[in-house]
Design an enzyme around this catalytic site. Sequence first.
Site, PDB file in Angstrom:
ATOM      1  N   CYS A  86       0.813  -1.221   0.000  1.00  0.00           N
ATOM      2  CA  CYS A  86       0.000   0.000   0.000  1.00  0.00           C
ATOM      3  C   CYS A  86       0.845   1.268   0.000  1.00  0.00           C
ATOM      4  CB  CYS A  86      -0.953  -0.011   1.184  1.00  0.00           C
ATOM      5  SG  CYS A  86      -2.062  -1.434   1.165  1.00  0.00           S
ATOM      6  N   ASN A 128     -10.122  -0.449   0.248  1.00  0.00           N
ATOM      7  CA  ASN A 128      -8.663  -0.301   0.205  1.00  0.00           C
ATOM      8  C   ASN A 128      -8.138  -0.912  -1.099  1.00  0.00           C
ATOM      9  OD1 ASN A 128      -5.894  -0.697   0.486  1.00  0.00           O
ATOM     10  ND2 ASN A 128      -6.006  -1.286   2.641  1.00  0.00           N
ATOM     11  N   HIS A 146      -3.341   7.080   2.002  1.00  0.00           N
ATOM     12  CA  HIS A 146      -3.769   5.775   1.508  1.00  0.00           C
ATOM     13  C   HIS A 146      -5.137   5.466   2.115  1.00  0.00           C
ATOM     14  CE1 HIS A 146      -4.189   1.616   0.797  1.00  0.00           C
ATOM     15  NE2 HIS A 146      -3.848   1.239   2.005  1.00  0.00           N
TER      16      HIS A 146
END
Length: 315
Positions: free
Chosen positions: A113, A271, A241
């Site tokens: 990520c 996500n 993020h």
Amino acid sequence: MNGVRIIGSGSAVPERVITNDELSQTIETSDEWIASRTGIRQRRVITPDQESLASLATIAGKAAIAMAGIEPKDLDLIILATSSPDDLFGSAAQVQFLLGAENAVAFDLSAACSGFVFGLVTASQFIRTGTYRNILLIGADVLSRWVDWRDRSTCILFGDGAGAVVLQASEQDQLLGFELRSDGKGNALLNLSHGASGYVPITMNGGEVYRFAVKSVPEVLDKALFRANLTVTDINWLILHQANQRILDSVQARMGFATEKVITNLSNYGNTSAASIPLALDESVRSHKIKPSDTIAIAGFGAGLSWGAAIFKWG
Ligand code: COA
């Protein structure tokens, strides 16, 4: 001409939407539980025979190239930040071929990520040294392939997507500061590892990852701001993020960012790993929320453990 400008963005998400209500038909969960703990309402997931990591990355890349006003053949380098390539040997060359970017060298960069932030800094080094002039950076992930859809503690979180930016050499350097970090001691907290019978679906210690994020993200943002000689009030937009709304809220409050400066779209996508920052960036650029010369702070965090922040001016 050894400065860096970010002059175009693009993004792509799969057609298929999976809502929280749909998930609650197959696992013991509810829209209320997921939305209140994470802020996520739905996610996009690839249809395997129609979409792939490379196809999403290519659509996002094309859009970024078009916005930048260049041609695929003008690209010198393509960096594909992904942890879920179609091919473990790397998918960047496939994207290079699909884009027709015949003059570009292409490689994958794997930092989960944090991949987009790590990729932005990596790309900038090639420009600052005068090696390359036009670089396409794509953050893309299809973690739906690696999620155990029966594990309610992880499958509710993730979605698929791709986002891209074009970086170009310029007189003015618009990358104002950055800080990158790794800590392999925390590797077991979140991983997709290879065991005796192949890769095991994503496993995560949610509570520990949460604590790591809310402590570590402000630290790297502070460091990047210091390097940029800026303070929180100088930043127009904060794009973290998109992992969890509670993490975004905590970082914003701890650092004293005004709420309206925080860009969030995770209710729609969940996500999306390396894609989440450029996807949110692209949506905000296309909706004219982000304007030329706005100062943007981004921060990625996740598996590795890895985390990092960067500050840049748009356009
Ligand atoms: N639906 C309903 N109940 C669920 C559930 C779901 N999808 N997932 C877990 N639960 C249950 C648990 O089994 C537990 O039940 P118990 O108390 O009877 O044992 C209870 O809900 C609480 O679980 P817990 O894990 O303590 O919840 P939480 O409040 O910590 O929230 C996360 C879990 C995953 C939402 C949260 O820890 C988180 O967001 N962490 C960060 C994860 C992340 O962002 N990872 C990616 C970083 S890149």
